[in-house]
Design an enzyme around this catalytic site. Structure first.
Site, PDB file in Angstrom:
ATOM      1  CE  LYS A   1      -2.215  -0.617   3.893  1.00 24.21           C
ATOM      2  NZ  LYS A   1      -1.649  -1.816   4.511  1.00 24.21           N
TER       3      LYS A   1
ATOM      4  NE  ARG B   1      -4.848  -1.292   9.930  1.00 24.38           N
ATOM      5  CZ  ARG B   1      -3.715  -0.705   9.563  1.00 24.38           C
ATOM      6  NH1 ARG B   1      -3.694   0.534   9.179  1.00 24.38           N
ATOM      7  NH2 ARG B   1      -2.592  -1.374   9.545  1.00 24.38           N
TER       8      ARG B   1
ATOM      9  NE  ARG C   1       7.395  -3.343   6.779  1.00 20.59           N
ATOM     10  CZ  ARG C   1       6.135  -2.919   6.693  1.00 20.59           C
ATOM     11  NH1 ARG C   1       5.644  -2.528   5.534  1.00 20.59           N
ATOM     12  NH2 ARG C   1       5.360  -2.911   7.751  1.00 20.59           N
TER      13      ARG C   1
ATOM     14  NE  ARG D   1       6.146  -1.027  11.355  1.00 19.27           N
ATOM     15  CZ  ARG D   1       5.128  -0.826  10.508  1.00 19.27           C
ATOM     16  NH1 ARG D   1       5.329  -0.165   9.394  1.00 19.27           N
ATOM     17  NH2 ARG D   1       3.924  -1.277  10.785  1.00 19.27           N
TER      18      ARG D   1
ATOM     19  NE  ARG E   1       1.416  -5.328  11.699  1.00 20.02           N
ATOM     20  CZ  ARG E   1       2.354  -4.828  10.902  1.00 20.02           C
ATOM     21  NH1 ARG E   1       3.539  -5.401  10.837  1.00 20.02           N
ATOM     22  NH2 ARG E   1       2.107  -3.767  10.168  1.00 20.02           N
TER      23      ARG E   1
HETATM   24  P1  AMP Z   1       0.558   0.211   9.471  1.00 18.95           P
HETATM   25  O1  AMP Z   1       1.821   1.012   9.350  1.00 18.95           O
HETATM   26  O2  AMP Z   1      -0.531   0.727   8.578  1.00 18.95           O
HETATM   27  O3  AMP Z   1       0.807  -1.272   9.318  1.00 18.95           O
HETATM   28  O4  AMP Z   1       0.012   0.441  10.966  1.00 18.95           O
HETATM   29  C1  AMP Z   1       0.777   0.044  12.084  1.00 18.95           C
HETATM   30  C2  AMP Z   1      -0.104  -0.019  13.307  1.00 18.95           C
HETATM   31  O5  AMP Z   1      -0.679   1.274  13.558  1.00 18.95           O
HETATM   32  C3  AMP Z   1      -1.306  -0.950  13.209  1.00 18.95           C
HETATM   33  O6  AMP Z   1      -0.967  -2.302  13.517  1.00 18.95           O
HETATM   34  C4  AMP Z   1      -2.243  -0.336  14.248  1.00 18.95           C
HETATM   35  O7  AMP Z   1      -1.821  -0.659  15.560  1.00 18.95           O
HETATM   36  C5  AMP Z   1      -2.004   1.145  14.048  1.00 18.95           C
HETATM   37  N1  AMP Z   1      -2.924   1.720  13.030  1.00 18.95           N
HETATM   38  C6  AMP Z   1      -2.605   2.275  11.833  1.00 18.95           C
HETATM   39  N2  AMP Z   1      -3.690   2.695  11.167  1.00 18.95           N
HETATM   40  C7  AMP Z   1      -4.747   2.390  11.961  1.00 18.95           C
HETATM   41  C8  AMP Z   1      -6.164   2.546  11.842  1.00 18.95           C
HETATM   42  N3  AMP Z   1      -6.727   3.092  10.740  1.00 18.95           N
HETATM   43  N4  AMP Z   1      -6.952   2.124  12.866  1.00 18.95           N
HETATM   44  C9  AMP Z   1      -6.417   1.571  13.971  1.00 18.95           C
HETATM   45  N5  AMP Z   1      -5.096   1.368  14.143  1.00 18.95           N
HETATM   46  C10 AMP Z   1      -4.263   1.770  13.158  1.00 18.95           C
END
Ligand code: AMP
Length: 213
Positions: free
Chosen positions: A13, A88, A127, A160, A171
Site C-alpha cells: 500500500k 480499517r 523489512r 519494527r 496482525r
Molecule cells: P501500518 O503502518 O498501517 O501497518 O500500521 C501500524 C499499526 O498502527 C497498526 O498495527 C495499528 O496498531 C495502528 N494503526 C494504523 N492505522 C490504523 C487505523 N486506521 N486504525 C487503527 N489502528 C491503526
C-alpha cells in the site's frame, strides 16, 4: 482524486501510494506513519498508540479518526489524498464519509491490494526501517548499501516491533477479522476495486491505473 487503499501490512500500500502521490500531486496519508511519528515524539497520543501498536492491535477508532480529521483540514488535501491504512473498521469508514460530506466531497476509488498470507510473511519479516528518517528497506528485495545503515541519512536501521514473525501472525489475524466488513461496506457503494498485489511494482501500478476512474 480521493483514494483509499486497503490491504494487509506488507501488501505494498505504502509503495503504491507514493507512486500515486507523484502522479496526482496529492498527499499520501498513512495513519501508521502518523502514529509512529507521535510515538517517536513521545506525545500523549503517541503513548496511547504505542500500547496497541506494539501488540499488533488496532488503535481505538476515536483516536485514529481524530488524527485523520486534523490531517484532512490541512491545505494540501484540498485537491485530494491517498489514505493508506485508514479506514480499517466500518466505524472509521462511516466517520470518513461524514468528514468528506462536511467538505462536500466524496471518494473516487477504494483500492484493495490483495497478496497471499505466505507472501506477506516473507515481505514483512525482512523489512527494516531507518530510525532517523523512516526510509523502508528489505533485507532480501531492497537491501541498504551498508548493512544496518540508511543509504539516505546513515541512520540506524531497525526492525519494527510489529514486523517480528510472532507479531505478524497477530496482525494478519486482526486484519482478516477487520477487513471483511470494511470491504463489504465499500463494495456496496460500488467504489471497491480489487487489485492483485503480486508481481513487480510496475505491474501492480498498471493494474491500479486501469482501475482508477
Ligand atoms: P501500518 O503502518 O498501517 O501497518 O500500521 C501500524 C499499526 O498502527 C497498526 O498495527 C495499528 O496498531 C495502528 N494503526 C494504523 N492505522 C490504523 C487505523 N486506521 N486504525 C487503527 N489502528 C491503526
Amino acid at each position: 482524486m480521493r483514494i483509499v487503499m486497503i490491504g494487509a501490512p506488507g501488501a505494498g500500500k505504502g509503495t503504491q501510494a507514493k507512486l500515486l502521490q507523484e502522479q496526482y500531486h496529492i498527499p499520501q496519508i498513512s495513519t501508521g506513519d502518523m502514529l509512529r511519528e507521535a510515538e517517536r515524539c513521545g506525545t500523549a497520543l503517541g503513548r496511547v498508540a504505542a500500547h496497541y501498536m506494539s501488540d499488533g492491535q488496532l488503535v481505538p477508532d476515536d483516536v485514529v479518526i481524530g488524527i485523520v480529521d486534523d490531517r484532512l483540514r490541512t491545505g494540501d488535501c484540498r485537491t485530494g489524498f491517498i489514505l493508506d491504512g485508514f479506514p480499517r473498521t466500518v466505524a472509521q469508514a462511516q466517520a470518513l464519509d461524514r468528514l468528506l460530506a462536511e467538505r462536500d466531497a466524496g471518494l473516487d476509488a477504494v483500492l484493495w491490494i490483495q497478496v497471499p498470507d505466505r507472501e506477506i510473511v516473507r515481505r514483512l519479516s525482512g523489512r527494516v526501517m531507518c530510525r532517523q528518517c523512516g526510509t523502508p528497506y528489505h533485507r532480501e528485495f531492497d537491501p541498504p548499501k551498508q548493512a544496518d545503515r540508511c543509504d539516505r541519512c546513515a541512520g540506524e536501521l531497525y526492525q519494527r516491533e510489529d514486523d517480528r514473525a510472532d507479531r505478524i501472525a497477530t496482525r494478519l489475524a486482526v486484519l482478516a477479522k477487520e477487513i471483511a466488513p470494511v470491504t463489504a461496506y465499500y463494495r456496496a457503494t460500488g467504489l471497491l476495486a480489487e487489485i492483485l498485489g503480486t508481481g513487480s511494482q510496475a505491474e501492480v501500478s498498471a493494474r491500479i491505473r486501469a482501475a482508477l476512474p
